[in-house]
Scaffold this active site. Structure first.
Site, PDB file in Angstrom:
ATOM      1  N   SER A 118      69.201  42.180  57.013  1.00  0.00           N
ATOM      2  CA  SER A 118      69.494  41.126  56.041  1.00  0.00           C
ATOM      3  C   SER A 118      68.694  39.872  56.362  1.00  0.00           C
ATOM      4  O   SER A 118      68.440  39.064  55.474  1.00  0.00           O
ATOM      5  CB  SER A 118      70.973  40.756  56.070  1.00  0.00           C
ATOM      6  OG  SER A 118      71.766  41.880  55.871  1.00  0.00           O
ATOM      7  N   GLU A 151      64.937  44.647  47.632  1.00  0.00           N
ATOM      8  CA  GLU A 151      63.815  43.776  47.995  1.00  0.00           C
ATOM      9  C   GLU A 151      62.835  44.537  48.897  1.00  0.00           C
ATOM     10  O   GLU A 151      63.253  45.173  49.855  1.00  0.00           O
ATOM     11  CB  GLU A 151      64.339  42.529  48.718  1.00  0.00           C
ATOM     12  CG  GLU A 151      65.113  41.597  47.786  1.00  0.00           C
ATOM     13  CD  GLU A 151      65.729  40.408  48.502  1.00  0.00           C
ATOM     14  OE1 GLU A 151      65.591  39.283  48.002  1.00  0.00           O
ATOM     15  OE2 GLU A 151      66.365  40.599  49.561  1.00  0.00           O
ATOM     16  N   ASN A 190      69.484  36.555  48.797  1.00  0.00           N
ATOM     17  CA  ASN A 190      70.479  35.874  49.633  1.00  0.00           C
ATOM     18  C   ASN A 190      70.171  34.388  49.758  1.00  0.00           C
ATOM     19  O   ASN A 190      71.065  33.550  49.804  1.00  0.00           O
ATOM     20  CB  ASN A 190      70.528  36.498  51.035  1.00  0.00           C
ATOM     21  CG  ASN A 190      71.354  37.779  51.038  1.00  0.00           C
ATOM     22  OD1 ASN A 190      72.121  38.027  50.115  1.00  0.00           O
ATOM     23  ND2 ASN A 190      71.192  38.584  52.071  1.00  0.00           N
TER      24      ASN A 190
HETATM   25  N1  NAD Z   1      76.760  45.314  54.725  1.00  0.00           N
HETATM   26  C1  NAD Z   1      75.932  44.899  53.756  1.00  0.00           C
HETATM   27  O1  NAD Z   1      76.348  44.607  52.627  1.00  0.00           O
HETATM   28  C2  NAD Z   1      74.460  44.792  54.023  1.00  0.00           C
HETATM   29  C3  NAD Z   1      73.604  44.489  52.941  1.00  0.00           C
HETATM   30  C4  NAD Z   1      72.229  44.463  53.171  1.00  0.00           C
HETATM   31  C5  NAD Z   1      71.733  44.705  54.438  1.00  0.00           C
HETATM   32  N2  NAD Z   1      72.598  44.971  55.477  1.00  0.00           N
HETATM   33  C6  NAD Z   1      72.029  45.248  56.787  1.00  0.00           C
HETATM   34  O2  NAD Z   1      72.045  46.660  57.002  1.00  0.00           O
HETATM   35  C7  NAD Z   1      72.211  46.941  58.401  1.00  0.00           C
HETATM   36  C8  NAD Z   1      73.410  47.850  58.590  1.00  0.00           C
HETATM   37  O3  NAD Z   1      74.552  47.212  58.081  1.00  0.00           O
HETATM   38  P1  NAD Z   1      75.905  48.036  57.767  1.00  0.00           P
HETATM   39  O4  NAD Z   1      76.755  47.113  56.986  1.00  0.00           O
HETATM   40  O5  NAD Z   1      75.569  49.391  57.256  1.00  0.00           O
HETATM   41  O6  NAD Z   1      76.490  48.181  59.253  1.00  0.00           O
HETATM   42  P2  NAD Z   1      77.580  49.213  59.788  1.00  0.00           P
HETATM   43  O7  NAD Z   1      78.250  48.546  60.923  1.00  0.00           O
HETATM   44  O8  NAD Z   1      78.400  49.756  58.676  1.00  0.00           O
HETATM   45  O9  NAD Z   1      76.691  50.440  60.352  1.00  0.00           O
HETATM   46  C9  NAD Z   1      75.792  50.340  61.429  1.00  0.00           C
HETATM   47  C10 NAD Z   1      75.662  51.729  62.042  1.00  0.00           C
HETATM   48  O10 NAD Z   1      74.630  51.677  63.038  1.00  0.00           O
HETATM   49  C11 NAD Z   1      75.007  52.591  64.053  1.00  0.00           C
HETATM   50  N3  NAD Z   1      74.236  52.320  65.269  1.00  0.00           N
HETATM   51  C12 NAD Z   1      74.372  51.287  66.120  1.00  0.00           C
HETATM   52  N4  NAD Z   1      73.502  51.428  67.153  1.00  0.00           N
HETATM   53  C13 NAD Z   1      72.802  52.565  66.913  1.00  0.00           C
HETATM   54  C14 NAD Z   1      71.751  53.249  67.607  1.00  0.00           C
HETATM   55  N5  NAD Z   1      71.284  52.784  68.760  1.00  0.00           N
HETATM   56  N6  NAD Z   1      71.266  54.397  67.076  1.00  0.00           N
HETATM   57  C15 NAD Z   1      71.773  54.885  65.906  1.00  0.00           C
HETATM   58  N7  NAD Z   1      72.772  54.291  65.229  1.00  0.00           N
HETATM   59  C16 NAD Z   1      73.272  53.141  65.706  1.00  0.00           C
HETATM   60  C17 NAD Z   1      76.487  52.341  64.210  1.00  0.00           C
HETATM   61  O11 NAD Z   1      77.144  53.401  64.910  1.00  0.00           O
HETATM   62  C18 NAD Z   1      76.942  52.211  62.759  1.00  0.00           C
HETATM   63  O12 NAD Z   1      77.366  53.448  62.232  1.00  0.00           O
HETATM   64  C19 NAD Z   1      72.320  45.569  59.092  1.00  0.00           C
HETATM   65  O13 NAD Z   1      71.057  45.194  59.535  1.00  0.00           O
HETATM   66  C20 NAD Z   1      72.799  44.660  57.966  1.00  0.00           C
HETATM   67  O14 NAD Z   1      72.434  43.320  58.172  1.00  0.00           O
HETATM   68  C21 NAD Z   1      73.945  45.035  55.281  1.00  0.00           C
END
Ligand code: NAD
Length: 290
Positions: A118, A151, A190
């Protein structure tokens, strides 16, 4: 390059959604996570969601055909066969850098790499690889299967060819690319939305209006499908906090500083739907407490 196979790292809210939309578009998808439980939960969620899409006639294939394109794996090695890898692990710079470095050592020289971060600069992730010109941001919005905008972000070294491949990938999965030509914190959407999100939180903190009424007003008065607080609970308050903080730190602009109420809720572990409590409270089945 036409993307036919995708490797997704991280099977949380976003990684699962990304795997789903790629499989629905006919691509072969491999998804990994450090947690076996997260992988299992993700497959269940994807299967449920694809089933809904099929039921409503929004996709032409049946659930089993789509699910048949998704494979879960416990390590990064299968990334070597992918045309595009997309990283979607926790929003943590060191963790993401380590993943990019590992992927670089596994992947073919031609493999395109993307982060769904993000707010972390793409340039700092690309620098961990021997192919910074092939690294870009592909930033989806939540819930991924529903939200049309994606994006495509150029880091300092990302070439036009890579960004163009990113654009074509986004179109191939049936979404609309928003091209972001410079790697600035918060990218474009954002960056525009945060000041109004912060204002809404300040209004709640000052007792001017409730989350419910602000969300209702935004749905009925601004044509939004979901209000700021409903969306915030789905995204995760920690994710929003991290992204606002990154914008603030990069720009020094106080308009992006996370408000007190958000900071306190994050400290208290009230992170939204994933913890059962955020701006609203939730029952174990995910429905909202009244
Ligand atoms: N939540 C949102 O609405 C949103 C929107 C846009 C972007 N993002 C970005 O997307 C990314 C993920 O966000 P999310 O909300 O899906 O998070 P989340 O917490 O739901 O999922 C993250 C996953 O990464 C896994 N993980 C952590 N370390 C790891 C590793 N070493 N190897 C493999 N897997 C690993 C975790 O076990 C978890 O399942 C972040 O960078 C976040 O900023 C989130």
């Amino acid at each position: 390059m036409t993307v036919k196979s995708v490797f997704v790292v991280g099977s949380g809210l976003m990684g699962g959604g990304i795997a789903q939309v790629c499989a629905q578009a006919g691509m072969n998808v491999c998804i990994t996570d450090k947690s076996e439980e997260a992988l299992k939960k993700s497959l269940d969620n994807i299967s449920w969601s694809v089933g809904k899409f099929a039921e409503k006639g929004k996709i032409s294939e049946d659930k089993d055909t789509v699910m048949g394109r998704i494979q879960t794996v416990s390590d990064m090695n299968p990334a070597k066969d992918a045309d595009l890898v997309i990283e979607a692990v926790f929003e943590n710079l060191e963790l993401k850098q380590q993943i990019f470095s590992e992927l670089d050592s596994v992947c073919d020289a031609d493999t395109l790499m993307a982060s769904n971060t993000s707010a972390i600069p793409i340039t700092e992730l690309a620098a961990m690889t021997s192919r910074p010109e092939k690294v870009m941001g592909i930033h989806f919005f939540s819930p991924v299967p529903m939200m049309m905008a994606v994006e495509v972000v150029k880091g300092l070294s990302t070439t036009d060819d890579t960004a163009e491949a990113g654009r074509r990938f986004v179109e191939a999965i049936g979404k609309e690319p928003i091209m972001v030509n410079r790697d600035v914190a918060g990218f474009v959407i954002n960056r525009i939305n945060f000041p109004s999100t912060i204002e809404a939180m300040n209004l709640v903190e000052q007792g001017v209006a409730t989350c419910e009424d602000i969300d209702k007003g935004l749905r009925l008065g601004s044509g939004r499908r979901m209000g700021i607080f409903e969306t915030g609970d789905m995204v995760g308050l920690d994710v929003t906090y991290g992204a606002m903080m990154a914008c603030y730190q990069e720009t020094g602009d106080p308009r992006f500083y996370p408000p007190l109420l958000l900071r306190r809720k994050v400290k208290a572990g009230h992170l939204g739907r994933k913890t059962g409590k955020g701006w609203y409270e939730y029952n174990p089945d995910g429905s909202r407490k009244q």
